[in-house]
Design an enzyme around this catalytic site. Structure first.
Site, PDB file in Angstrom:
ATOM      1  N   HIS A 175       0.872  -1.445  -0.190  1.00 27.00           N
ATOM      2  CA  HIS A 175      -0.088  -0.106  -0.220  1.00 27.00           C
ATOM      3  C   HIS A 175       0.920   1.036   0.286  1.00 27.00           C
ATOM      4  CE1 HIS A 175      -3.410  -2.925   1.249  1.00 27.00           C
ATOM      5  NE2 HIS A 175      -2.685  -3.772   1.852  1.00 27.00           N
ATOM      6  N   SER A 296      15.909  22.041 -14.928  1.00 33.34           N
ATOM      7  CA  SER A 296      15.243  22.851 -15.216  1.00 33.34           C
ATOM      8  C   SER A 296      15.646  24.067 -15.988  1.00 33.34           C
ATOM      9  CB  SER A 296      14.098  23.081 -14.146  1.00 33.34           C
ATOM     10  OG  SER A 296      13.245  24.388 -13.896  1.00 33.34           O
ATOM     11  N   LYS A 302      17.054  21.697  -9.665  1.00 35.58           N
ATOM     12  CA  LYS A 302      16.062  20.732 -10.355  1.00 35.58           C
ATOM     13  C   LYS A 302      16.955  19.734 -11.134  1.00 35.58           C
ATOM     14  CE  LYS A 302      12.199  19.935  -9.960  1.00 35.58           C
ATOM     15  NZ  LYS A 302      11.451  20.233 -10.563  1.00 35.58           N
ATOM     16  N   GLU A 309      10.247   8.482 -16.350  1.00 39.08           N
ATOM     17  CA  GLU A 309       9.129   9.268 -16.941  1.00 39.08           C
ATOM     18  C   GLU A 309       8.794   8.870 -17.913  1.00 39.08           C
ATOM     19  OE1 GLU A 309      10.730  13.536 -14.989  1.00 39.08           O
ATOM     20  OE2 GLU A 309       8.580  13.596 -15.624  1.00 39.08           O
TER      21      GLU A 309
END
Ligand code: ARG
Length: 481
Positions: A175, A296, A302, A309
């Protein structure tokens, strides 16, 4: 016809002043014929099967000559011409013509340019229907072989990292809640197992697809005394397909391969998702180097896990291509229907996307560095060793597990109230709840003891992980990687 032309005028007319539109809109002045070519043409996609098309034609011509269906000289000229075409295509000097629709007619037309009339004998006892089915089976077979190699390299990278991290403790989750400590090596080996089954599914698909449609001709077979066993053998097929209608009209081999690809991509996507979670500063269990992250343009701090992704995202088009082809096929009567021409673009795109995804995950598996201290800390959070205490009560005090679960729950409550980890709760405090608890129980509660105790077959103990990882490395390296 008139109505179609009028409708076209409406769609292009509204943008008549736009240059680019005028440029391509002009092509439609020929009316439906240009549209017909655009919808009918497949050369932009099936040109990628040139090598398979030429190999199948060479096998067919040699067989025709061996059976006395065409002359030996003609066969020789055909083979020579086909070789020339192969080098023209590979050398980049071949002109693919859209007007010739597909790879089969482009090759045959060029063969006529090169050797003249004998080229016309090549198409004896075959049709583009068995040709395209043969070419695509060969193409998919090659694609599967490439994916198998890539998946194997992925497994190797994972197994190496697993061996390195056999002792690294991390939280195991259910979970997405901290559940029990596990070893990082064990976690990585889970993906090695998944990839093994993925390879098994591809191998299965490959085995079933490896029969030759060549010689099924348009749909009914042929009156010429061809030898389909010979062409099958030349092309590395196990046998000729037994039913000519089936041979030209099924694309289950593509569907099966895409199904295997879809499942493999889901596995990769789950690992990619974990990388996204683990690299988030909120979690911070692993880091990727500059090789697999991007910065970024506005936020200098970043490090975005774009590759992970995108692996996750590519799953969409891979599953989509399976879905699309299932829908294309579902209403088609036997035998060949032009709808089937739509099998290639999605499949080629999906298998290329999968290949890219496997390579990217291999790269990330090699690139990632684990923050082992942080992982170990996180492994002990959330009373992750509570089950170990319950197990000790069962094993040492012979308590029924349900009762041990209850006692442990009360001890966890006490630790929670005191704001300490389970193995930091004083023995006396535990004994208030269960007087028979000893120091030994507390020693069991460290994350290292916890994982070390999980020696059941397939369990997370470092000793198991070392054996499993080494076993994989031996197997993977045995037949060369
Ligand atoms: N380009 C076609 C395809 O991919 C080849 C077969 C065409 N056959 C036909 N009867 N028109 O399916």
């Amino acid at each position: 016809m008139q109505a179609r032309r009028a409708a076209l005028k409406v769609t292009t007319g509204s943008e008549r002043d736009d240059m680019s539109n005028e440029m391509w809109g002009g092509r439609y002045s020929a009316g439906p014929d240009a549209i017909m070519e655009d919808i009918n043409v497949s050369i932009d996609v099936d040109r990628r099967m040139y090598a398979q098309d030429i190999a199948a034609s060479k096998a067919h011509a040699a067989m025709l000559a061996a059976k006395g269906i065409i002359g030996a000289d003609d066969a020789k000229n055909i083979a020579g011409g086909l070789d020339t075409i192969l080098s023209e295509i590979e050398g980049g000097t071949f002109t693919f013509k859209r007007s010739l629709e597909d790879i089969h007619m482009n090759v045959e037309s060029r063969l006529t340019d090169i050797i003249g009339a004998p080229a016309g004998r090549l198409h004896t006892a075959r049709s583009r229907n068995d040709q395209v089915a043969t070419d695509f089976r060969l193409w998919v077979r090659d694609a599967i072989d490439g994916l198998d190699r890539a998946l194997k390299a992925y497994q190797l990278a994972l197994a190496e990292r697993a061996l390195e991290h056999a002792d690294t403790v991390m939280p195991g989750f259910t979970h997405l809640q901290t559940a029990q400590p596990v070893t990082f090596g064990h976690h990585l080996l889970a993906y090695v197992e998944m990839a093994a089954r993925d390879r098994g599914r591809f191998a299965d698909a490959r085995k079933r697809l490896n029969e030759s449609p060549l010689g099924a001709a348009a749909l009914a077979g042929t009156s010429f005394p061809i030898d389909r066993h010979a062409t099958a053998k030349t092309l590395g097929f196990d046998a000729p397909m037994a039913n000519s209608l089936d041979a030209v009209s099924d694309r289950d081999f593509v569907l099966e391969t895409l199904a295997a690809a879809a499942i493999a991509s889901v596995h990769l996507s789950r690992f990619a998702e974990e990388i996204v979670i683990w690299t988030s500063p909120l979690v911070g269990m692993i880091k990727l180097s500059d090789k697999f992250t991007t910065g970024s343009s506005i936020m200098p701090q970043k490090r975005n896990p774009d590759a992970a992704e995108l692996v996750r995202a590519k799953t969409g088009r891979i599953i989509g291509s399976l879905n699309a082809l299932l829908i294309v096929m579902k209403g088609l009567p036997l035998a060949y229907q032009k709808d089937m021409q739509e099998d290639k673009e999605g499949a080629m795109d999906a298998l290329a996307a999968l290949s890219l995804a496997v390579h990217a995950m291999t790269g990330m598996a090699r690139d990632l560095t684990a923050d082992t201290a942080r992982m170990e800390r996180a492994a002990g959070d959330g009373y992750a060793t509570a089950t170990d205490l319950a197990d000790w009560l069962v094993r040492t005090l012979k308590m029924p597990f349900r009762e041990a679960h209850h006692v442990t729950g009360r001890i966890v409550g006490k630790a929670e109230a005191a704001g300490v980890a389970l193995d930091r709760l004083p023995l006396a405090a535990m004994q208030e709840i269960e007087p028979r608890i000893t120091d030994e129980a507390i020693r069991m509660l460290s994350v290292h003891s916890s994982v070390a105790s999980r020696v059941s077959y397939g369990g997370t103990a470092p000793a198991n992980v070392r054996t499993q990882a080494q076993g994989w490395l031996d197997r993977l390296k045995k037949d060369g990687v």
